[in-house]
Structure formats: structure tokens, C-alpha cells
Design a protein around this motif. Structure first.
Motif, PDB file in Angstrom:
ATOM      1  N   ILE A  49     -50.536  -6.311 -24.249  1.00 39.60           N
ATOM      2  CA  ILE A  49     -51.170  -7.439 -23.566  1.00 39.60           C
ATOM      3  C   ILE A  49     -50.437  -7.646 -22.251  1.00 39.60           C
ATOM      4  O   ILE A  49     -49.291  -8.095 -22.225  1.00 39.60           O
ATOM      5  N   GLY A  50     -51.082  -7.289 -21.149  1.00 35.74           N
ATOM      6  CA  GLY A  50     -50.487  -7.463 -19.829  1.00 35.74           C
ATOM      7  C   GLY A  50     -50.428  -6.171 -19.046  1.00 35.74           C
ATOM      8  O   GLY A  50     -49.837  -5.194 -19.513  1.00 35.74           O
ATOM      9  N   GLY A  51     -51.007  -6.182 -17.835  1.00 40.03           N
ATOM     10  CA  GLY A  51     -51.034  -4.996 -17.001  1.00 40.03           C
ATOM     11  C   GLY A  51     -50.162  -5.091 -15.771  1.00 40.03           C
ATOM     12  O   GLY A  51     -50.512  -4.580 -14.695  1.00 40.03           O
ATOM     13  N   GLY A  52     -49.001  -5.712 -15.920  1.00 36.71           N
ATOM     14  CA  GLY A  52     -48.018  -5.732 -14.842  1.00 36.71           C
ATOM     15  C   GLY A  52     -47.072  -4.546 -14.954  1.00 36.71           C
ATOM     16  O   GLY A  52     -47.294  -3.606 -15.730  1.00 36.71           O
ATOM     17  N   ALA A  53     -45.984  -4.595 -14.197  1.00 32.63           N
ATOM     18  CA  ALA A  53     -45.050  -3.474 -14.163  1.00 32.63           C
ATOM     19  C   ALA A  53     -44.443  -3.192 -15.536  1.00 32.63           C
ATOM     20  O   ALA A  53     -44.303  -2.037 -15.939  1.00 32.63           O
ATOM     21  N   ALA A  54     -44.087  -4.244 -16.282  1.00 31.09           N
ATOM     22  CA  ALA A  54     -43.472  -4.041 -17.599  1.00 31.09           C
ATOM     23  C   ALA A  54     -44.451  -3.387 -18.563  1.00 31.09           C
ATOM     24  O   ALA A  54     -44.118  -2.408 -19.255  1.00 31.09           O
ATOM     25  N   GLY A  55     -45.679  -3.909 -18.633  1.00 35.84           N
ATOM     26  CA  GLY A  55     -46.664  -3.352 -19.543  1.00 35.84           C
ATOM     27  C   GLY A  55     -47.069  -1.937 -19.184  1.00 35.84           C
ATOM     28  O   GLY A  55     -47.203  -1.073 -20.059  1.00 35.84           O
ATOM     29  N   CYS A  56     -47.276  -1.671 -17.896  1.00 33.94           N
ATOM     30  CA  CYS A  56     -47.684  -0.329 -17.470  1.00 33.94           C
ATOM     31  C   CYS A  56     -46.551   0.680 -17.633  1.00 33.94           C
ATOM     32  O   CYS A  56     -46.789   1.842 -17.983  1.00 33.94           O
ATOM     33  N   ALA A  57     -45.308   0.250 -17.387  1.00 35.30           N
ATOM     34  CA  ALA A  57     -44.172   1.144 -17.630  1.00 35.30           C
ATOM     35  C   ALA A  57     -44.050   1.460 -19.108  1.00 35.30           C
ATOM     36  O   ALA A  57     -43.769   2.605 -19.496  1.00 35.30           O
ATOM     37  N   ALA A  58     -44.268   0.463 -19.964  1.00 36.78           N
ATOM     38  CA  ALA A  58     -44.226   0.705 -21.409  1.00 36.78           C
ATOM     39  C   ALA A  58     -45.297   1.707 -21.820  1.00 36.78           C
ATOM     40  O   ALA A  58     -45.039   2.623 -22.607  1.00 36.78           O
TER      41      ALA A  58
END
Length: 384
Positions: free
Chosen positions: A18-27
Motif C-alpha cells: 500500500i503506497g507508491g512512493g520511494a519506500a514502496g517502489c524500492a520494496a
């Protein structure tokens, strides 16, 4: 935790993020490297929030609100950034201008002189090679950048930091993850289907997505999941406004700091001036008060900016925890729920380490990324 099983026939995806920022996309990117396919749920598009509107500076050695336990992870993440500078653009075709840069920090009063000495000490005693700093007398500063105010007393030129375009970097992570099997779904998560201490599926505004695990990486919107999982995820918004200007002349060759102003060099000649720190909840309005304050300090530092043309005024909400350390790890009391959020003003810098760390924990139950102090259970009632 022993990680998750790979996708079985009755699952839609291995991991819902849940979340398409840097943390979510890096994960999602690092999960894919571990053979695990993720589905990112993002309401307004990849990098549509703070990851797309940050200044893009990568300083792993210092910063405002900088908790000491963060430095090892910051240095690891900085090295991960450097590894990605070649591979991500080559794979995705997205050039996000990852580069080594420098800081020119100057003092306009006695109090700032002490800050210069601290920066000089930090960069010349960095725990890893590649960083250095030199003291500049007033005449040296003005020789390097004649547009700086004559009020300047001294300066420090610090070398070894990085910079990039945060929006394009996050989009490159997402694109590379998609090439490896990840999916990006437009929509909102509105709840969870739970059973036997596990998340069985994520309920969206367009149906359900069955999953082997859940990763909450929604920045300051993480608190929505508190009621779903009955846990504490204290990530709150810290608003920041930035003014992008086109100077009457060339752009900068470095990040310029002094007199309460921070200016960021950008390809194409724009200068980004900022930024504010406002505890105003989820208010994203652009204010004349912030614009005036930002430009007043910028013009004091570089008087010629009085003639600069304003190109864009933006605002974003940085995700901040009470101790300014991220929350990265398994969600307390749940077998297959995880959290990766709270990168504060260093979210773009920390994104690769946060994403790699949580991906390895999901895949193998452990990671070599330094996550000291980032444990989600530190906010559980039993630990307080």
C-alpha cells in the motif's frame, strides 16, 4: 518470521504494497530481486506525493532532525543509490540524473560559523571514503560564487554528496519492478480481510486482492491501517513548500545553504529554493506567507534572485515519526504484515535501504541493512 511463501494458485499476488512512493517502489524492486512479485496499490500515481516533490538531495552525513542511529543506514542507502545510478536508467530508459555533487555552506552571522565548523568536521571525518570538506574565507566564497551576498563571513565546500530527481527515481524503481513481474494498481485500500493472525486479502475500492503478505508503505497515511491491525503506526505529515525559480543568469553547480535558505542545483538551470517545515496536518495549500518567507531568505543569500522568474510553487507532506527514525519491520502481533515508512526529510535518500531491508525481511526473515532503532514494536503499548 521465516519470510513468506511464493505465490500459490489461490493467491493473486505474493505481497500487496500500500503506497507508491520511494519506500514502496524500492520494496517492490528488491522483492522482485528475491523472486517475489508485488502489487502496489497507489491512489494518485507513483511518486505523486513527497517522493515526487522533494529537493532530491542525498546527504548521508548530516541533516536537521538527524537521529544518530540513522547514519549507518543512510550510508548504506547512499551506496545503494550509487549502484542504481547505472543499472536503473539503462533498464528503464528513465534518466533521473543521479550524480555526485557538493555543498557550499556559508555563514552570514556568528551562529552559522559554528555550523560551518561542524560540517567541516563531519565531512573530513566521514566513516567511509569519498567525502571531504575545505574551509573558505570570505574572499574565497565570493570568488567561487560572486552572486552570494557581501554579508558572507566564511564558508565550507563539502564534497561527496549525491543528488537526483526524486520523482523520476521513484518512477524508475517502479518501472524496473514491473519488468520483473510487479503490478501497479490504481485505487485505494479501504480495509483488510483477516484470519488466524494473518492478512488474507486487501480490500480496495474496486474489489479484493488476495495476498501472501501485506506491506504498509503509505507515508503519513499509514495511520489509516492502525484500526485495521489494532497497532500503532505513528507516522504524521510535516508539510514542506518549495519554490522553483529560473535565475537571471546561470544555475548553480552545488547545493547552496546559508542565512536560513537552502538552494538546490537542478539540470536545466532551475534553482529550487526551500523549504518550510509546517505542522498543519494534511493541508497541502500553497501559501503566500511561505512563498514570501522562502524568497526573502533566498534573496538575502543571493540578491540577484530578486529578478528570478518563479517557475513552480509546490508542497508535499513528509512522513515523520515521533523519534524521526523510520518504521521498518514486521507489524507487531501479525504473521505476514510489515511496515516500511517514516523516512522524514531523508525519504529519497533512505528509500533504497528501507526497501531492500524490508524486502529481505519478507523474503528471508532477516537483512544485512542496518535498521537499528527502526523496529515497529517500539511504539507498541508494552514497550512504552
Amino acid at each position: 518470521m521465516d519470510g513468506i511463501d511464493k505465490m500459490t494458485t489461490n493467491q493473486t499476488t505474493d505481497v500487496v504494497i500500500i503506497g507508491g512512493g520511494a519506500a514502496g517502489c524500492a520494496a517492490a524492486y528488491y522483492l522482485a530481486e528475491n523472486g517475489i512479485k508485488a502489487t502496489i496499490i497507489e491512489r494518485e500515481g507513483v511518486a505523486s506525493k513527497a517522493s515526487g516533490y522533494n529537493a532530491g538531495g542525498l546527504n548521508p552525513l548530516e541533516g536537521h532532525g538527524w537521529p544518530e542511529p540513522l547514519r549507518p543506514m543512510a550510508l548504506q542507502s547512499f551506496r545503494l543509490h550509487q549502484d542504481l545510478w547505472t543499472s536503473l536508467p539503462a533498464e528503464t530508459g528513465i534518466d533521473y540524473h543521479g550524480r555526485i555533487t557538493s555543498i557550499l555552506k556559508v555563514a552570514l552571522d556568528e551562529e552559522e560559523l559554528a555550523d560551518l565548523r561542524e560540517t567541516l568536521e563531519i565531512f573530513n571525518n566521514a566513516p567511509e571514503p569519498g567525502f571531504s570538506a575545505e574551509w573558505l574565507e570570505r574572499e574565497d566564497v565570493l570568488a567561487l560564487e560572486p552572486r552570494i551576498t557581501s554579508e558572507v563571513m566564511a564558508g565550507v565546500r563539502a564534497v561527496g554528496n549525491g543528488a537526483l530527481d526524486g520523482q523520476e527515481f521513484t518512477q524508475a524503481l517502479a518501472a524496473a519492478a514491473e519488468k520483473r513481474g510487479a503490478r501497479i494498481v490504481s485505487g485505494s485500500a479501504v480495509g483488510l480481510r483477516l484470519g488466524n493472525g494473518r492478512v488474507e486479502s486487501v480490500v480496495t475500492d474496486d474489489g479484493e486482492i488476495s495476498c501472501g503478505a501485506l506491506l504498509i508503505a503509505a507515508g503519513p497515511w499509514c495511520r489509516t491501517a492502525e484500526q485495521w491491525l489494532d497497532i500503532s503506526i505513528p507516522v504524521d505529515p510535516l508539510k514542506g513548500q518549495i519554490i522553483r525559480v529560473k535565475p537571471d543568469g546561470p544555475g548553480l553547480d552545488y547545493e547552496l545553504i546559508g542565512g536560513g535558505s537552502s538552494m538546490y542545483d537542478k539540470p536545466g538551470g532551475l534553482i529550487w529554493c526551500g523549504s518550510t517545515e509546517e505542522d498543519v496536518g494534511f493541508d497541502l495549500s500553497l501559501t503566500e506567507e511561505a512563498r514570501t518567507r522562502i524568497m526573502t531568505m533566498a534573496v538575502r543569500l543571493m540578491p540577484s534572485l530578486a529578478n528570478a522568474q518563479q517557475a513552480l510553487h509546490t508542497a508535499c507532506l513528509r512522513p515523520v515519526t515521533p523519534d524521526w527514525l523510520p518504521i521498518v519491520g514486521p507489524a507487531p502481533s501479525w504473521d505476514n504484515a510489515y511496515i516500511c515508512a517514516g523516512g522524514q526529510k531523508k525519504g529519497i535518500l533512505l528509500g533504497p535501504a528501507m526497501g531492500k531491508g524490508i524486502a529481505e525481511i519478507i523474503a528471508d526473515g532477516q537483512t544485512d541493512v542496518s535498521l537499528t532503532g527502526c523496529e515497529p514494536e517500539r511504539f507498541s503499548p508494552a514497550s512504552n
